[in-house]
Design a protein around this motif. Structure first.
Motif, PDB file in Angstrom:
ATOM      1  N   TYR A 154       0.848  -1.195   0.000  1.00 45.81           N
ATOM      2  CA  TYR A 154       0.000   0.000   0.000  1.00 45.81           C
ATOM      3  C   TYR A 154       0.876   1.235   0.000  1.00 45.81           C
ATOM      4  N   VAL A 155       0.273   2.347  -0.330  1.00 38.61           N
ATOM      5  CA  VAL A 155       0.976   3.631  -0.340  1.00 38.61           C
ATOM      6  C   VAL A 155       0.152   4.626   0.467  1.00 38.61           C
ATOM      7  N   ASP A 156       0.793   5.289   1.404  1.00 38.49           N
ATOM      8  CA  ASP A 156       0.173   6.344   2.193  1.00 38.49           C
ATOM      9  C   ASP A 156       0.747   7.674   1.731  1.00 38.49           C
ATOM     10  N   ASP A 157      -0.056   8.466   1.047  1.00 41.95           N
ATOM     11  CA  ASP A 157       0.368   9.786   0.593  1.00 41.95           C
ATOM     12  C   ASP A 157      -0.429  10.859   1.307  1.00 41.95           C
ATOM     13  N   GLY A 158      -0.560  10.681   2.602  1.00 40.95           N
ATOM     14  CA  GLY A 158      -1.264  11.668   3.406  1.00 40.95           C
ATOM     15  C   GLY A 158      -2.773  11.509   3.323  1.00 40.95           C
ATOM     16  N   SER A 159      -3.425  12.396   2.596  1.00 42.81           N
ATOM     17  CA  SER A 159      -4.879  12.352   2.510  1.00 42.81           C
ATOM     18  C   SER A 159      -5.384  11.383   1.458  1.00 42.81           C
ATOM     19  N   LEU A 216      -3.873  -2.178   4.393  1.00 42.13           N
ATOM     20  CA  LEU A 216      -4.178  -0.749   4.391  1.00 42.13           C
ATOM     21  C   LEU A 216      -5.214  -0.414   5.449  1.00 42.13           C
ATOM     22  N   CYS A 217      -6.236  -1.268   5.612  1.00 43.09           N
ATOM     23  CA  CYS A 217      -7.241  -0.994   6.637  1.00 43.09           C
ATOM     24  C   CYS A 217      -6.622  -0.990   8.030  1.00 43.09           C
ATOM     25  N   LEU A 218      -5.732  -1.934   8.300  1.00 39.53           N
ATOM     26  CA  LEU A 218      -5.048  -1.947   9.594  1.00 39.53           C
ATOM     27  C   LEU A 218      -4.147  -0.726   9.749  1.00 39.53           C
ATOM     28  N   HIS A 219      -3.560  -0.287   8.652  1.00 35.99           N
ATOM     29  CA  HIS A 219      -2.738   0.925   8.688  1.00 35.99           C
ATOM     30  C   HIS A 219      -3.588   2.135   9.076  1.00 35.99           C
ATOM     31  N   LEU A 220      -4.789   2.233   8.533  1.00 38.96           N
ATOM     32  CA  LEU A 220      -5.680   3.344   8.888  1.00 38.96           C
ATOM     33  C   LEU A 220      -6.049   3.289  10.369  1.00 38.96           C
ATOM     34  N   VAL A 221      -6.330   2.085  10.869  1.00 38.84           N
ATOM     35  CA  VAL A 221      -6.626   1.936  12.293  1.00 38.84           C
ATOM     36  C   VAL A 221      -5.422   2.343  13.125  1.00 38.84           C
ATOM     37  N   ARG A 222      -4.228   1.958  12.664  1.00 42.29           N
ATOM     38  CA  ARG A 222      -3.001   2.301  13.387  1.00 42.29           C
ATOM     39  C   ARG A 222      -2.799   3.809  13.429  1.00 42.29           C
ATOM     40  N   LEU A 223      -3.076   4.487  12.332  1.00 41.08           N
ATOM     41  CA  LEU A 223      -2.956   5.943  12.310  1.00 41.08           C
ATOM     42  C   LEU A 223      -3.925   6.598  13.293  1.00 41.08           C
ATOM     43  N   ASP A 224      -5.124   6.051  13.384  1.00 40.21           N
ATOM     44  CA  ASP A 224      -6.171   6.672  14.201  1.00 40.21           C
ATOM     45  C   ASP A 224      -6.091   6.283  15.665  1.00 40.21           C
ATOM     46  N   HIS A 225      -5.721   5.032  15.946  1.00 43.18           N
ATOM     47  CA  HIS A 225      -5.792   4.513  17.312  1.00 43.18           C
ATOM     48  C   HIS A 225      -4.449   4.105  17.891  1.00 43.18           C
ATOM     49  N   GLY A 226      -3.410   3.995  17.061  1.00 36.87           N
ATOM     50  CA  GLY A 226      -2.119   3.567  17.553  1.00 36.87           C
ATOM     51  C   GLY A 226      -1.848   2.089  17.314  1.00 36.87           C
ATOM     52  N   SER A 227      -0.600   1.688  17.513  1.00 40.34           N
ATOM     53  CA  SER A 227      -0.174   0.323  17.211  1.00 40.34           C
ATOM     54  C   SER A 227      -0.792  -0.717  18.118  1.00 40.34           C
ATOM     55  N   ALA A 228      -0.952  -0.389  19.406  1.00 44.50           N
ATOM     56  CA  ALA A 228      -1.479  -1.390  20.338  1.00 44.50           C
ATOM     57  C   ALA A 228      -2.886  -1.812  19.946  1.00 44.50           C
ATOM     58  N   ARG A 234       3.605   9.541  22.136  1.00 52.16           N
ATOM     59  CA  ARG A 234       2.970   9.059  23.369  1.00 52.16           C
ATOM     60  C   ARG A 234       1.774   9.925  23.741  1.00 52.16           C
ATOM     61  N   ARG A 235       1.916  11.241  23.683  1.00 51.18           N
ATOM     62  CA  ARG A 235       0.790  12.126  24.016  1.00 51.18           C
ATOM     63  C   ARG A 235      -0.399  11.873  23.099  1.00 51.18           C
ATOM     64  N   THR A 236      -0.115  11.640  21.836  1.00 51.19           N
ATOM     65  CA  THR A 236      -1.189  11.449  20.860  1.00 51.19           C
ATOM     66  C   THR A 236      -1.935  10.151  21.092  1.00 51.19           C
ATOM     67  N   PHE A 237      -1.196   9.053  21.277  1.00 51.84           N
ATOM     68  CA  PHE A 237      -1.845   7.753  21.300  1.00 51.84           C
ATOM     69  C   PHE A 237      -2.167   7.233  22.693  1.00 51.84           C
ATOM     70  N   ARG A 238      -1.419   7.643  23.712  1.00 53.10           N
ATOM     71  CA  ARG A 238      -1.743   7.121  25.036  1.00 53.10           C
ATOM     72  C   ARG A 238      -2.830   7.926  25.718  1.00 53.10           C
ATOM     73  N   SER A 239      -2.700   9.257  25.709  1.00 46.34           N
ATOM     74  CA  SER A 239      -3.608  10.074  26.504  1.00 46.34           C
ATOM     75  C   SER A 239      -5.015  10.128  25.950  1.00 46.34           C
ATOM     76  N   SER A 240      -5.154  10.158  24.596  1.00 47.65           N
ATOM     77  CA  SER A 240      -6.482  10.375  24.034  1.00 47.65           C
ATOM     78  C   SER A 240      -7.073   9.164  23.352  1.00 47.65           C
ATOM     79  N   ARG A 241      -6.252   8.156  23.017  1.00 48.40           N
ATOM     80  CA  ARG A 241      -6.798   7.052  22.237  1.00 48.40           C
ATOM     81  C   ARG A 241      -6.591   5.682  22.855  1.00 48.40           C
ATOM     82  N   PHE A 242      -5.527   5.533  23.651  1.00 46.07           N
ATOM     83  CA  PHE A 242      -5.278   4.206  24.215  1.00 46.07           C
ATOM     84  C   PHE A 242      -6.216   3.952  25.375  1.00 46.07           C
ATOM     85  N   ARG A 243      -6.806   2.764  25.398  1.00 46.68           N
ATOM     86  CA  ARG A 243      -7.651   2.347  26.505  1.00 46.68           C
ATOM     87  C   ARG A 243      -7.087   1.047  27.043  1.00 46.68           C
ATOM     88  N   ALA A 244      -6.594   1.091  28.273  1.00 46.26           N
ATOM     89  CA  ALA A 244      -6.017  -0.117  28.874  1.00 46.26           C
ATOM     90  C   ALA A 244      -7.121  -1.124  29.158  1.00 46.26           C
TER      91      ALA A 244
END
Length: 317
Positions: free
Chosen positions: A144-149, A162-174, A306-316
């Motif tokens: 896949y190719v990610d060219d921003g938008s 690619l779908c997992l990549h989109l999830v990773r961008l939005d929610h993080g790797s975990a 860390r601020r992006t993915f842990r504080s607002s998106r990661f749910r333990a």
């Protein structure tokens, strides 16, 4: 995150459409909450493979989505429907992130969204895409190719990458890794986006590197060298490099660095460990080294990630 709109028309490939529905449309609030809202958009009832599908809303609703996904479609020798092309273009102009799965790239190209961009599609159709749309830089060798938008994937299973990549961008790797485990698929495969993709462990038990990959991943806190890997695999460094490129599509050191970065992402998302501690745990040695490689690969410093993915998106959980 927000709304994911699936743009459908007659002749869409049901595999890619079903895959996107499973990733974004299933109730996955147990993995991340909130999850996505999904809408299937089309100009009336459409034929998808052997099935008849009734969309939720018209194509004009694409302009209100945060992400628009165009699945692959069968008849790439014909120009895609004008209403679909216009709606996808309007959605992008309205600020939506637009992604194509497999031959859906022909729709994006017809809309002018791939002009001057690097893109991919199913390997059997890359030459046709390049010939019909000469302003597109077609790369036939990536998943896949990610060219921003604007994002494009190769065929079939690469749509999942690619779908997992989109999830990773939005929610993080975990979160993406938990989803991959739920779907019983690799969270990463070798491909064109080095910052998110890692080489899979060979499926064959008798592959020369079958045990080496796991051995190395369990020792990421060590300062492993190519010589260490070669010694463990009982082969010369040159022979190791040849087998590595065949199995993983990259060099041993680049693969190892990708593993270290991926592990650092997970630790940043799921622990409160200091950057120094994460540098040691990933074999980077010092925080300075980790920051340099992380920033160059991911595009942001570890602290920002860390601020992006842990504080607002990661749910333990």
């Amino acid at each position: 995150m927000g709304t994911v709109a699936l743009a459908v028309t007659d002749g869409m490939l049901h595999f890619e459409l079903s895959l996107a529905c499973e990733v974004f449309g299933a109730d996955l609030t147990g993995i991340a909450d909130p999850w996505y809202r999904v809408a299937v958009c089309g100009s009336g009832a459409v034929r998808v493979g052997r099935f008849r599908l009734e969309p939720d809303c018209g194509l004009d609703e694409l302009a209100y989505a945060d992400t628009v996904i165009v699945p692959g479609w069968v008849d790439v020798d014909e120009e895609p429907p004008a209403d679909l092309v216009d709606a996808v273009r309007a959605a992008h102009e309205a600020g939506a992130r637009v992604a194509s799965l497999c031959t859906g790239a022909f729709v994006l190209a017809a809309a002018g969204l791939l002009d001057g961009r690097r893109a991919t599609t199913h390997w059997a159709h890359t030459e046709a895409l390049a010939a019909r749309y000469p302003l597109v830089e077609v790369d036939p060798d990536v998943l896949y190719v990610d060219d921003g938008s604007v994002l494009t994937s190769a065929g079939k299973a690469a749509a999942m990458d690619l779908c997992l990549h989109l999830v990773r961008l939005d929610h993080g790797s975990a979160v993406a890794n938990r989803l991959a485990r739920r779907l019983v698929v690799p969270p990463h495969r070798a491909g064109g986006q080095a910052q998110y993709v890692t080489a899979p462990v060979p499926a064959q038990d008798d592959h020369p590197l079958a045990e080496l990959f796991s051995w190395a991943i369990e020792r990421l806190d060590h300062a492993l060298t190519v010589e260490d890997l070669a010694r463990q695999a009982n082969m010369s460094s040159r022979n190791l490099g040849r087998h590595f490129r065949s199995a993983a599509g990259t060099t041993p050191l680049r693969w190892l660095l990708t593993q270290r970065i991926r592990h650092a992402q997970e630790l940043l998302e799921t622990t409160d460990d200091s950057i120094d501690a994460i540098a040691a745990a990933t074999g980077m040695g010092t925080a300075t080294t980790l920051r340099r490689h992380f920033n160059r690969t991911i595009g942001v410093p570890p602290d920002t990630y860390r601020r992006t993915f842990r504080s607002s998106r990661f749910r333990a959980r």
